[in-house]
Every structure is written in structure tokens, then in C-alpha cells.
Enzyme design. Structure first.
Site, PDB file in Angstrom:
ATOM      1  N   GLY B 267      30.862 -25.489  30.458  1.00 39.21           N
ATOM      2  CA  GLY B 267      31.213 -24.724  31.649  1.00 39.21           C
ATOM      3  C   GLY B 267      32.352 -25.415  32.381  1.00 39.21           C
ATOM      4  N   GLY B 269      34.300 -27.168  35.680  1.00 36.65           N
ATOM      5  CA  GLY B 269      34.014 -27.869  36.920  1.00 36.65           C
ATOM      6  C   GLY B 269      34.210 -29.366  36.829  1.00 36.65           C
ATOM      7  N   ASN B 270      33.883 -30.031  37.930  1.00 37.45           N
ATOM      8  CA  ASN B 270      34.093 -31.473  38.011  1.00 37.45           C
ATOM      9  C   ASN B 270      33.149 -32.238  37.093  1.00 37.45           C
ATOM     10  OD1 ASN B 270      36.162 -31.730  40.063  1.00 37.45           O
ATOM     11  ND2 ASN B 270      34.657 -30.794  41.413  1.00 37.45           N
ATOM     12  N   VAL B 271      31.873 -31.824  37.067  1.00 37.50           N
ATOM     13  CA  VAL B 271      30.911 -32.555  36.252  1.00 37.50           C
ATOM     14  C   VAL B 271      31.270 -32.435  34.764  1.00 37.50           C
ATOM     15  CG1 VAL B 271      28.492 -32.753  35.591  1.00 37.50           C
ATOM     16  CG2 VAL B 271      29.089 -32.425  37.992  1.00 37.50           C
ATOM     17  N   GLU B 292      34.679 -21.329  26.244  1.00 32.69           N
ATOM     18  CA  GLU B 292      35.278 -20.180  26.919  1.00 32.69           C
ATOM     19  C   GLU B 292      36.672 -20.510  27.430  1.00 32.69           C
ATOM     20  OE1 GLU B 292      32.184 -17.904  29.093  1.00 32.69           O
ATOM     21  OE2 GLU B 292      33.456 -18.389  30.784  1.00 32.69           O
ATOM     22  N   LYS B 406      24.652 -30.276  49.572  1.00 29.46           N
ATOM     23  CA  LYS B 406      24.705 -30.299  51.049  1.00 29.46           C
ATOM     24  C   LYS B 406      24.007 -31.531  51.627  1.00 29.46           C
ATOM     25  CE  LYS B 406      26.094 -25.771  52.111  1.00 29.46           C
ATOM     26  NZ  LYS B 406      26.162 -24.667  53.022  1.00 29.46           N
TER      27      LYS B 406
END
Lengths: 502, 502
Positions: B267, B269-271, B292, B406
């Protein structure tokens, strides 16, 4: 009857079931044949259960981890559960005694997509398999196995197991030979396309090849498959079948389907059989089935000249139709193909076929999430089976169910599904006796009115009240409005008051 | 720059974006290129937004139904949402203005598995498409289209649309030509196997063939793809990456994976980028990606000689890496293949490859059900994207996430997922900075301790308390213990008190 064991090498390993049970030990990982009450071993389960009972009487531990194709029958899952002989079970079961043990927490049950089950054994997720116990119709001179009334995960289990026990069941018609089409997907990293372009394509052999050195016992049996008879169609089933046909007619009218282009996948049960009965009198011709199991209704469609071919991995026939099959297998094998589960339920082939999937459910929520497995989110009924394999890859995926159960105490449409097996991304059409909710192309909010329209009238106001409350409870953040405080009130009412109505 | 439009027929249709917008009308179904901020049309969206604003100023209605490959950018999804020009949107978005409109209920959004999105258009679920608007790098003399930085659903939209508008973007490197491999799965009822056996197999042409008679406008642009830069890796991402590598090492130790056999899906993203950075220093070699989107980390792996080939449908690069790609496309195209979304995300090919999927999530519950899309069950973030396509068909499927968000107010492990996008049947491994929970082969009750072990320490006691309560609340029926009264207390605490801790 030993003419059914043409291999001298394997005939030499003939013994009784009790003798063969010596090869099954406490803690073993055991892979068995068996799929929806067909083709399961008839003798070894009782022998193993007796061995377990003897051990338990002496205060010794005795359980196995039990893998099959799908559900079996009272003389397999039932006797083993009753003897407390199963520690872990996958991928599917439907036995009342076993279900009770699972829900009591005394037995471990993992509910795995059927197309993944043999694959996960092949991929090594379960470590080495100790024993495979597989029912066959006949053993050839070369030691090849002719499958009986189902194939399931037999290839994977026979390949993975250190020891093989074969049951040769004389009750199964010899004319089943030729119905199975055995082709094994090459293992990683050499997997290749499955070369099936049409429902009836045959790509392999009628037999399973094994390492005969691994065979430790051959056992003769003469016992029928055990499938429950279907109930006569009731008014609700007939209405659901009518709505399903209306839905198909709508697809024809929209130019997305032709009267001779319907490829069926159908879950097991009374409602699917009612749908098939409805098809007998429909305009649809040359129907094909690329599905998991051959059901009574499909044989009727074949007899009536309405269905040209059905591909499946097993039978799920009533006793009456199982007898008919045994008498007429030589005829039916022209129209039926039994495939390994990895192929009957293959995402690849399912998507290629462009089939219309229809499966049962326990409940759907107002956004089209589907619960196929758990009552009140906690109590498992049977399992997901192949419904995910087909739903996720179908041309159109539908779910069918009566709108209520238990005399109206349970609604099939709820605010929030208490367990989710198929997501809002997967379900396209939900059908009850009140019509069909076509969710295609709709955002969540636009699905609610459709889903309420197929709910039982007694529940529609309650569902609308919930949706109104959901709209108010999260006014600024609501792609999918919910009021999490009361999302499970239907289920809590059922638990506390005996009816989802409260 | 018109040398990029070699077809005289199409060069004759050159016009401004504002002129081309005449072909887009109120109520139109519009299919656009665009996938994770790459290859989306740069000029028409603003022109359409302006047209909408003018109409709205006069009190006239003007909205379109907008279909893309996946997310686009502020100058596409953003301007159209800001102008209230979109009625319905599928299959994926990640724009803040659009997200707000969706969650406010003023825009309809259907979150569809990416591999189904073009397919559903092809299958006729959306009726006729009015206009396709597609960005390209170049138009050949024959009128073929050379894709820019992504392919997505362009084939399906160009085939379905009555009118075609082409944007030729000079910013895209001409050397991208040759990277795309265009092969169209034959339509029903003539679908055939997708003949890809290895990640890098090329089976088609480097261009898209269209009916040039349908082209109503060609527009020249010179504007960059808009992708957000990745944040520098923090300590949590580094720990997650370490745990992911430990998991891979465990698979090698178990004999299920080799150091040169890892096929990645990742996927965005940063991770995931941290994971790829971790792979740079690992023992894994000859890594392949069947995924993808091409991300920064994959280019680093290619540069370092650690990755041999990546197959995807689009880029998702930071501005820095997008510039690098434009400079070095002639080199990278030896190691990269861009495919139509139906093929990059094909269940058939994914299962054949035997890849290890890793995707992000919002939350997982104690049984391994995954929420990828909705905060507190109601507010959609982005969408499921292709995570279901890969998860459902991977050799091993994993989900990765920091254990809290958060500042600790939100736990990634909850009692009951408030929205379920991937079920307990699909998720195999869940990874946080505290380790990995390997759920394979485990019944629901045996998953709880594993899931609690990867939760943040602040939440572990709360999760255990819930499980104890669940065990007590439904003593006789509990394959999957739950206390439906308090199942969403974490989420209700968050809504009411600003923290899941309450």
C-alpha cells in the site's frame, strides 16, 4: 468386492477400519475427503472416535486436528465431535454436535474461504500433515484413485500427508468414473493459468495420482452419502424464486444478459432449489452452472434440457437424488464435471466465467454488509464456505434469504450486521420475498431505502427510525450514517427479549 | 510542442481546455484518467469546475458523475469538489475538500474494489459513458495513445465513452513510452486467461488503440503530477519496518520463503516506504513487486540492485522522485511495467504470483477484522482502493499500522471494528511497532491474545477487560465472544470524550 482395488500393491494393504485407526495418533493433523455430506470417509471416523473414547476412559489425551473439503455428516463430524476427538477443525462444518462443541468453546474452529483451505495446506501454513483419509470409488491397476462423489481438497491432502488411508466405498457407482477432471495448479513459484475457458472444459485426468508408498491402509466400505432431504417449497421460497427471476429478466432487458447466457452459481439449500425449480418454467435456456456443489434442482434442469453443463467439486443431493445419481451416473457424467476445490472455487476461473452468484445469508445491514455465519455476532452456524470465493469474483453477486426467521422474531435486515463476512464492496443485490434491492452504483445513503424495501413490513419502521437516529447522531461525518450506541439494538432485543422487535 | 501529436487527424482537434469543456454537460457520466496523483487530466477539471460555477451562478444545475482510476489531486478532485460539480464519485478519492463534501452528505461516493471499477463499467452497470478525459504523453501517427504516468481504467473508459477528450502533457517524459504494457482482457462471454506467469512479463503493446472518430478535443498541457512528499521516517515507522522484516525472516526460517523469492505488494504511505528502506539493508535479494503503484522506496531498491522488476498501474512518487523519474525514465522502463488496473489488480494474476500483501488500516478488532476506510464507522477517510484485491488473493496478507493515532487517543486495535472492509477470513498477519500477530491457523478465541500483544500497552488492559466481559455475556454461544452492549465503547468514548480510553 475387491475388484474395486485393481492394484495388487494396494490390495495387500486391505484391513479393517479399526486396524487402520492405529495409524492415527493423538495430536495428528488429519486431512479427510468430504464435501457437503458427500465423499467423506464412512468407517475411519467411527474407528478414530472409538480410539479416542478408549484413551479418554483411561485418562489419556486424544484429539486430532481435522481438515476436510467442507461439511461431512453425523457418521464423520458427528461421531468425532461426540467423542471429543477434535481439537481444531477447518474449513467448514454443519454438524449439530460439532457446532455445539465449537460454540461452547471446547473445540477450535477456523472458518476459512474454501478456495484458500487446501491452498494454505499446500503453502505450508499447517506444517506437515500426518494422515490423509480419502474415500474413492475405485483404485486402478496403477494405484490411481477414482474419486467418489466429490473431490474437495483431496489433492492437497494426499500430497501433503506422510501416511494415506484409502476407503473404497462400494455404494458409490462405478460409473462416476469419468466425471472428475483432475488437474493440479502447479505449486509456487511455478503457478500458471488454469486453462479453463468454458464451464465444461476438461483439462486433466479422471483419476488422482498418488505416491502409493505412503498408503498405510485400504479399507472397504459400503455406506451411503448422508444428505438431508430438502423441504417442500413453501410460499416464501416460491416468492423469493420469483423475485430472483424478475431480477434476471431485468438484466436481460438492460442488455447485460441473454436468455441463453446465464451461468449460475448457487449456494445450498431450500431457497436455491426453489430458484432452480423456477428456472424450469422460465425463458432461460442452455443454462450452465459453475458452482461448488451439484444439487437436486440442477439434475432437474439437466433432465428437462434446460441446463447443458454443471461444474462443481461435489454433490449435495437429497437421498432420493443420490440414488438416482447412482443409477444414472453414466448419463449424468456427460453433463457434470467434478473439479478440485481450488479450481471449482478459483477466483481466476470464476471471474473469467462471468457467473451470477447467489448465496444465502443470516442477515444484511442497511448498507449491504452481509453476515453469513454468526447469530447475534457470536454463535457460529456453519461457516462462510465458498460464498466469498464466488461473491468476490462474480459478474453479479446476490444474496437471497427470507425476510424473517423464527416466526418473525429475527429480521434478515438489521441496522448493523453483527458479524461481517461480505462487505459493502462485494454484495450487489439482496433478494427476499418482498423484492430485490439492487445496490449497484449506489453510495451507502442511497442503499438504505432499497434495503428497507426488502425487509419484512414489521421491521421497516424500526429500520427507518434507526437511520433517522443515525443521521442525527453524527451530523457532520457521515458517508455511512450510524448511531453506534444503538447499532446492535435489534440483536440485544433478541438476546434479552426473544425478538428483534423488542 | 505539437510534435507530441503526430496524428494529423487528432492535431486538427486541438483546442483550449475551456473550449473542450463544451463537450461536458450537466448530468454526464465522465471517466477520467488519474491514479494516486499521477496521470490525471490537468486542465479539463478546472475548465469543467468553472463551467459548473457559471451555471450555478445562474441558478442552473450542473454536476457530473465522475469515475477515475483512483485518487487524483487538488487541481482535479479538489477544484471539482470545491465547485460542487460532482454528484457521484467512484472508485477512490483522497482529497480533503471532496472528503468533506462526501461526509457532509452533499456528494455521493461509492467505494469500489479497484479491480472491479473498470470492469463494472465494461459490464454495463453504469450505462453509457458520455465522455472520457484521458492524459497521455504522446499521440502517435496512427492516433494511438502513449500513456503518461499511469494507466488505471483508461481502456475501459475510452472504450465505453461516446466522446473522448485527450490531454497531451508535455511535462511527462517522452521516455515513458515503452513502460506501459497494454493488453485488454477479452469481454464476456469470451474472457480468456491473462497470460502473465512472471511479474515482468510483457503481453501487449506500449500504446492504447482508440476509435479516433470519438475524439472531440485534444488539449495541450504542461503541468506536473501532484504527489505529496513523504515524511521523514520516525521511530515508530522504523520499528514497524523492523517487525515486518522479522516476520519475513520467520517465513524464511519456516521454509515458506527464500531470500530471493519475495514478491511484494505494498500500500501507499510513510510506513510502507519505511519497510522498503528496511529491505535495502536486509538479506532479501532480487525482490519483485506486483503491486498497484510505484513508490519512492521501490526506485531506491531498483537503484540499489535489490529489486529486479516492479509491475503496477501508476506512479505514486514524491515530487523529488517524480522529477528523477522524468529524467531517468529511459533507464527505469527496463525495470518497470505499467499495466491496466484490471491486470495490475487482477485476482487471477495476484494469486498466481504468490505475493506477500501489506496494506495500511484504520483499525483491526481482536479477531482480525480490518477497517480500512471509516473513522468511528461513519466518516470515510479515502477508500478501500486495491487492498481487497491483494489481501483476498495473496500468498500471505498483512496489515501494518502504528498502534495508536492522535497522540494515543485512538487505538488501532479495538473490540469490534466499526466498519469492516476485510474480514477475519482474509487478514493473516497484523503488524504494529509492538510486533506481529500471526493469525494463520487460529480460531477466533486464539487470536485475541495475539492481537492484544500488538496493541499499545495503554489499551491492552481495556481490550482484555472487554474480552472477559464478552466471555461472560454469552456463555453458551461463543465461537466469537462479544458483548454487543459495549462492543463500540472505544468508539463512543472517542466521540464523547475525545479518547478511546474514556
Amino acid at each position: 468386492m475387491s475388484e474395486r482395488i485393481a492394484s495388487a500393491e494396494l490390495r495387500a494393504k486391505l484391513m479393517s477400519a479399526d486396524e487402520a485407526a492405529q495409524f492415527v495418533n493423538n495430536g495428528d493433523l488429519v486431512g479427510m475427503s468430504g464435501f457437503t455430506g458427500a465423499a467423506y470417509p464412512k468407517a475411519l471416523p467411527t474407528a478414530i472416535a472409538n480410539k479416542a473414547k478408549e484413551a479418554h476412559a483411561k485418562g489419556d489425551a486424544f484429539t486430532i486436528d481435522m481438515l476436510t473439503g467442507a461439511s461431512t455428516a453425523p457418521d464423520c463430524d458427528g461421531v468425532l465431535a461426540e467423542a471429543e476427538a477434535v481439537n481444531y477443525r477447518m474449513p467448514y462444518q454443519s454438524d449439530p454436535i460439532m457446532r455445539k462443541a465449537i460454540n461452547a468453546g471446547s473445540m477450535k474452529y477456523q472458518d476459512i474461504h474454501l478456495s484458500h483451505s487446501g491452498l494454505q495446506v499446500e503453502q505450508g501454513f499447517f506444517g506437515e500433515m500426518d494422515v490423509a483419509i480419502v474415500e474413492v470409488t475405485r483404485i486402478t491397476e496403477e494405484g490411481h484413485l477414482i474419486p467418489s462423489s466429490g473431490v474437495g481438497n483431496n489433492l492437497e491432502y494426499l500430497a501433503a500427508a506422510k501416511k494415506i488411508i484409502i476407503e473404497v466405498n462400494e455404494w458409490q457407482a462405478l460409473e462416476l468414473e469419468g466425471m472428475a477432471d483432475i488437474w493440479s495448479v502447479p505449486h509456487l513459484p511455478n503457478r500458471t493459468p488454469i486453462p479453463i475457458n468454458n464451464v465444461g472444459d476438461r483439462i486433466g485426468n479422471p483419476y488422482i495420482q498418488i505416491d502409493t508408498n505412503k498408503v498405510v491402509a485400504v479399507v472397504e466400505t459400503n455406506a451411503p452419502d448422508r444428505n438431508a432431504p430438502f423441504k417442500p417449497f413453501d410460499d416464501v421460497s416460491a416468492k423469493i424464486a420469483g423475485n430472483f427471476l424478475d431480477f434476471l429478466e431485468g438484466e436481460v432487458a438492460a442488455g447485460r444478459l441473454t436468455y441463453d447466457g446465464y451461468i449460475m452459481q448457487s449456494g445450498v439449500g431450500n431457497v436455491p432449489n426453489a430458484v432452480m425449480a423456477g428456472l424450469l418454467d422460465s425463458k432461460f435456456e442452455n443454462i450452465q452452472a459453475y458452482t461448488e456443489v451439484v444439487q437436486d434442482g440442477m439434475l432437474d434442469l439437466i433432465d428437462a434440457g434446460k441446463m447443458t453443463v454443471a461444474s462443481a467439486t461435489s454433490f449435495a443431493l437429497s437421498p432420493e437424488y443420490a440414488d438416482k445419481m447412482n443409477r444414472e451416473a453414466a448419463t449424468y457424467r456427460k453433463s457434470l464435471v467434478l473439479r478440485p476445490l481450488q479450481i471449482s472455487n478459483s477466483p481466476e476461473v470464476i471471474r473469467r466465467m462471468g457467473l451470477i452468484a447467489s448465496n444465502g445469508m443470516i442477515e444484511a445491514d442497511i448498507y449491504g454488509n452481509i453476515n453469513s455465519t454468526h447469530v447475534n455476532g457470536t454463535r457460529v452456524m456453519n461457516g462462510i464456505g465458498g460464498s466469498g470465493d464466488f461473491t468476490r469474483n462474480a459478474f453479479i453477486s446476490s444474496f437471497i434469504s427470507p425476510s424473517v426467521a423464527k416466526d418473525g422474531a429475527i429480521s434478515a435486515v438489521v441496522p448493523f450486521a453483527s458479524h461481517i463476512d461480505h462487505t459493502e464492496h462485494d454484495a450487489m443485490v439482496v433478494i427476499t420475498e418482498y423484492g430485490f434491492a439492487d445496490l449497484r452504483g449506489l453510495a451507502p445513503r442511497d442503499r438504505v431505502a432499497k434495503m428497507v424495501s426488502v425487509a419484512h413490513p414489521d421491521y421497516r419502521a424500526l429500520l427507518e427510525e434507526y437511520y433517522d437516529r443515525a443521521l442525527k447522531s453524527t451530523t457532520s461525518f457521515q458517508q455511512t450514517p450510524h448511531d453506534l450506541k444503538t447499532a446492535f439494538n435489534f440483536h440485544l432485543n433478541m438476546i434479552e427479549k426473544g425478538s428483534m422487535k423488542g
